[in-house]
Write a protein that holds these residues in place. Structure first.
Motif, PDB file in Angstrom:
ATOM      1  N   GLY A 201       0.815  -1.207   0.000  1.00  0.00           N
ATOM      2  CA  GLY A 201       0.000   0.000   0.000  1.00  0.00           C
ATOM      3  C   GLY A 201       0.846   1.254   0.000  1.00  0.00           C
ATOM      4  N   ASP A 202       0.233   2.366  -0.396  1.00  0.00           N
ATOM      5  CA  ASP A 202       0.898   3.659  -0.345  1.00  0.00           C
ATOM      6  C   ASP A 202      -0.156   4.752  -0.326  1.00  0.00           C
ATOM      7  N   GLN A 203       0.289   5.967  -0.151  1.00  0.00           N
ATOM      8  CA  GLN A 203      -0.622   7.091   0.016  1.00  0.00           C
ATOM      9  C   GLN A 203      -1.505   7.315  -1.211  1.00  0.00           C
ATOM     10  N   GLN A 204      -0.975   6.994  -2.405  1.00  0.00           N
ATOM     11  CA  GLN A 204      -1.739   7.238  -3.633  1.00  0.00           C
ATOM     12  C   GLN A 204      -2.775   6.142  -3.922  1.00  0.00           C
ATOM     13  N   ASP A 205      -2.679   5.014  -3.241  1.00  0.00           N
ATOM     14  CA  ASP A 205      -3.600   3.902  -3.454  1.00  0.00           C
ATOM     15  C   ASP A 205      -4.924   4.201  -2.751  1.00  0.00           C
ATOM     16  N   ALA A 206      -6.009   4.268  -3.523  1.00  0.00           N
ATOM     17  CA  ALA A 206      -7.320   4.608  -2.954  1.00  0.00           C
ATOM     18  C   ALA A 206      -7.800   3.592  -1.939  1.00  0.00           C
ATOM     19  N   ASN A 207      -7.306   2.355  -2.023  1.00  0.00           N
ATOM     20  CA  ASN A 207      -7.723   1.315  -1.088  1.00  0.00           C
ATOM     21  C   ASN A 207      -6.813   1.219   0.141  1.00  0.00           C
ATOM     22  N   SER A 208      -5.775   2.033   0.188  1.00  0.00           N
ATOM     23  CA  SER A 208      -4.836   1.972   1.310  1.00  0.00           C
ATOM     24  C   SER A 208      -5.287   2.879   2.449  1.00  0.00           C
ATOM     25  N   ARG A 209      -5.034   2.409   3.653  1.00  0.00           N
ATOM     26  CA  ARG A 209      -5.280   3.178   4.861  1.00  0.00           C
ATOM     27  C   ARG A 209      -4.054   3.054   5.772  1.00  0.00           C
ATOM     28  N   ILE A 210      -3.864   4.026   6.644  1.00  0.00           N
ATOM     29  CA  ILE A 210      -2.831   3.910   7.674  1.00  0.00           C
ATOM     30  C   ILE A 210      -3.334   2.895   8.687  1.00  0.00           C
ATOM     31  N   TYR A 211      -2.543   1.858   8.927  1.00  0.00           N
ATOM     32  CA  TYR A 211      -3.029   0.672   9.649  1.00  0.00           C
ATOM     33  C   TYR A 211      -2.011   0.253  10.713  1.00  0.00           C
ATOM     34  N   PRO A 212      -2.470  -0.280  11.854  1.00  0.00           N
ATOM     35  CA  PRO A 212      -1.555  -0.713  12.916  1.00  0.00           C
ATOM     36  C   PRO A 212      -1.039  -2.144  12.696  1.00  0.00           C
ATOM     37  N   PHE A 213       0.219  -2.362  13.058  1.00  0.00           N
ATOM     38  CA  PHE A 213       0.846  -3.674  12.897  1.00  0.00           C
ATOM     39  C   PHE A 213       1.700  -4.040  14.107  1.00  0.00           C
ATOM     40  N   LYS A 214       1.817  -5.316  14.339  1.00  0.00           N
ATOM     41  CA  LYS A 214       2.885  -5.848  15.186  1.00  0.00           C
ATOM     42  C   LYS A 214       4.029  -6.213  14.256  1.00  0.00           C
ATOM     43  N   VAL A 215       5.240  -5.764  14.598  1.00  0.00           N
ATOM     44  CA  VAL A 215       6.427  -6.121  13.823  1.00  0.00           C
ATOM     45  C   VAL A 215       7.303  -7.023  14.686  1.00  0.00           C
ATOM     46  N   HIS A 216       7.426  -8.269  14.277  1.00  0.00           N
ATOM     47  CA  HIS A 216       8.238  -9.237  15.012  1.00  0.00           C
ATOM     48  C   HIS A 216       9.657  -9.242  14.442  1.00  0.00           C
ATOM     49  N   ILE A 217      10.642  -9.132  15.319  1.00  0.00           N
ATOM     50  CA  ILE A 217      12.045  -9.105  14.926  1.00  0.00           C
ATOM     51  C   ILE A 217      12.645 -10.491  15.104  1.00  0.00           C
ATOM     52  N   GLY A 218      13.265 -11.000  14.071  1.00  0.00           N
ATOM     53  CA  GLY A 218      13.884 -12.321  14.144  1.00  0.00           C
ATOM     54  C   GLY A 218      15.361 -12.272  13.809  1.00  0.00           C
TER      55      GLY A 218
END
Length: 547
Positions: free
Chosen positions: A396-413
């Motif tokens: 996703g990106d800002q120009q994509d009409a279907n994209s939203r700012i969304y929360p994630f868990k980022v797991h570090i391995g």
């Protein structure tokens, strides 16, 4: 003699007009507050108003379920004697195949294919028997019949263990063993008759324990959601709406909506108001794209900001979730033996067979532009070991009409990779030749890669990796949602890492600042000139006597 009345100064009207403009939002808000509740909430209540389920069948009255079962296959056959198409349908779903698209032999996305992660790494195309504890068949064989009870029985029971014990006791053959077998058969029979839609405990028996333990994988899915309060999740709270998983994760031919990896969970953002046959898998499905009261600024955010961003301020609020896993630290011994240590949460933070791990609670999400799909590398894809390698990332990106700012868990391995081929490696973990038994990386990697039909140069090292999980459960009550300043702030903005667009309150624009202060200064000068002009012209306005 009369004194002429002078007109009210223009300045007074200007001041009154400015005051009216300033008060307008307050008056609009006050008017909106007279509404009983936000339209989006009313729509959601309408969409889910029927809470009581009704059934057309009492499974305890079916003779086919009143026998003593001695194998899982017998139980499955009893189920499909009525539900004739269920097993065939289920065999085509990702819950059975563990492949995103079984026809895609080249990429083979999925746990039973070339996909991997940065926590438990891989199932080695299901050669790792420990992973098959969550496969919905009988035992650890992918060739078995479908275990219907694991999803539909409302009785909490280890069905594989029950079948194994029944067989063992019947084989022993003595009276006491036969009695033990009959007792277990009675419990199994009751479980087979206590049937319903999948409940939280059914789905959670696998999804809460993904990655090898409670809360390891998903930050918003763990055993705290079996009987949550509405402060943990306003939808699933037993003292609130008490939603089950199937309330939102609806099904078609046993395909369950909501999977968000190779393709979005929803192809459009229609609500039930627009289309009453749409899946109820997005927030908009029930709340519409204008969920807040009329005139509120939040309604202008829904085209760019996901509902979850504001309404899930943090995750893992009751149980901790695993945030990092360093496989390079595994293999250590104490007094010649494998050992474990625990952290402040009572979770293992070091295990000889797994390495160093870090757990956390009340975790603030990371935020990305996201259109519902996630890309990932497979065991065939090359990586760049010079930096942090992304195993999965949101699309996703800002120009994509279907994209939203969304929360994630980022797991570090920190996991093994092939130094020559520059690909991530898939070690066999369980079993006689698995790493957990031998602590021998060379052997585990050789056996694992061979089972995958993939090359291994014999030279390996470890590389830091990231893996993302979208956060969509643990929706907090509205009073606990984020305030505007959580993002619109110069310091500690939650969206500080998202660049490429201007956000009021967070960003500084020299042009806008110059223009804004210029407008203020110009207004002030105008007021002063007007006041000075009025002052200087007072001599011409002296009262005159009239004859």
């Amino acid at each position: 003699m009369e004194i002429t009345e002078r007109k009210q100064p223009l300045l007074i009207y200007m001041v009154l007009f400015v005051c009216w403009l300033m008060l307008l939002p307050v008056m609009a808000s006050a008017a909106a507050s007279t509404e009983k509740q936000a339209p989006g909430r009313s729509m959601a209540q309408q969409a889910t108003k029927s809470k009581k389920l009704w059934h057309t069948s009492d499974h305890s009255k079916h003779k086919v379920l009143q026998k003593d079962f001695t194998s899982g296959a017998e139980l499955t056959q009893a189920c499909i004697s009525c539900h004739s198409e269920a097993e065939t349908q289920f065999h085509k779903t990702i819950h059975w195949t563990w492949l995103a698209d079984p026809a895609d032999k080249k990429r083979a996305y999925g746990k039973a294919g070339n996909s991997l992660n940065n926590f438990c790494i891989s199932t080695n195309r299901t050669d790792d028997a420990s992973c098959l504890a969550c496969h919905p068949g009988w035992g650890t064989s992918t060739e078995s019949r479908v275990n219907c009870l694991v999803c539909h029985s409302q009785t909490k029971m280890n069905f594989d263990e029950a079948i194994t014990d029944i067989k063992g006791f019947l084989e022993e053959g003595d009276d006491e063993s036969k009695e033990m077998a009959r007792e277990i058969q009675a419990e199994l029979r009751d479980a087979a008759q206590n049937i319903g839609l999948p409940a939280r405990q059914n789905c959670g028996s696998c999804h809460f324990y993904g990655g090898g333990g409670d809360g390891v994988k998903h930050g918003d899915l763990d055993t705290s959601l079996v009987k949550p309060s509405k402060t943990l999740d306003v939808h699933m709270g037993t003292d609130g709406q008490n939603f089950t998983c199937t309330r939102c994760h609806t099904t078609t031919l046993h395909n369950i909506s909501g999977r968000v990896y190779t393709q979005p969970a929803a192809t459009d953002r229609k609500s039930l108001v627009e289309d009453d046959l749409v899946n109820k898998i997005t927030c908009e499905s029930c709340h519409t794209d204008q969920p807040h009261k009329s005139g509120q600024k939040m309604n202008e955010h829904t085209d760019k900001v996901a509902c979850q961003t504001c309404h899930i301020p943090d995750f893992a609020r009751v149980n901790p979730t695993k945030m990092s896993w360093d496989w390079a630290q595994s293999g250590k011994l104490k007094d010649g033996k494998k050992f474990k240590t625990k952290d402040e949460f009572g979770k293992f933070d070091y295990m000889s067979i797994k390495g160093q791990m870090k757990w956390a609670k009340n975790v603030k999400p990371d935020y990305f532009w996201y259109n519902g799909a996630i890309k990932s590398v497979t065991a065939k894809d090359k990586i760049d070991p010079a930096g942090t390698a992304r195993v999965s990332w949101p699309v996703g990106d800002q120009q994509d009409a279907n994209s939203r700012i969304y929360p994630f868990k980022v797991h570090i391995g920190n996991q093994p990779y092939d130094k020559i081929n520059q690909t991530l490696l898939m070690p066999l973990l369980s079993g006689q030749k698995g790493y957990w038994n031998t602590l021998d990386w060379n052997e585990a990697l050789t056996v694992g890669q061979t089972s995958m039909g993939l090359p291994f140069s014999g030279e390996f090292d470890f590389v830091e990796t990231t893996y993302v999980f979208p956060i969509t459960h643990m929706v907090a009550p509205k009073d606990n949602s984020l305030s505007c300043t959580a993002c619109h702030s110069k310091t500690d903005s939650r969206l500080a890492n998202l660049k490429g667009f201007y956000m009021p309150g967070r960003d500084v624009s020299s042009f806008l600042n110059f223009a804004g202060w210029g407008a203020v200064l110009a207004s002030l000068i105008g007021v002063l000139i007007h006041a000075l002009g009025r002052f200087l012209s007072r001599g011409n306005g002296k009262n005159r006597k009239e004859d």
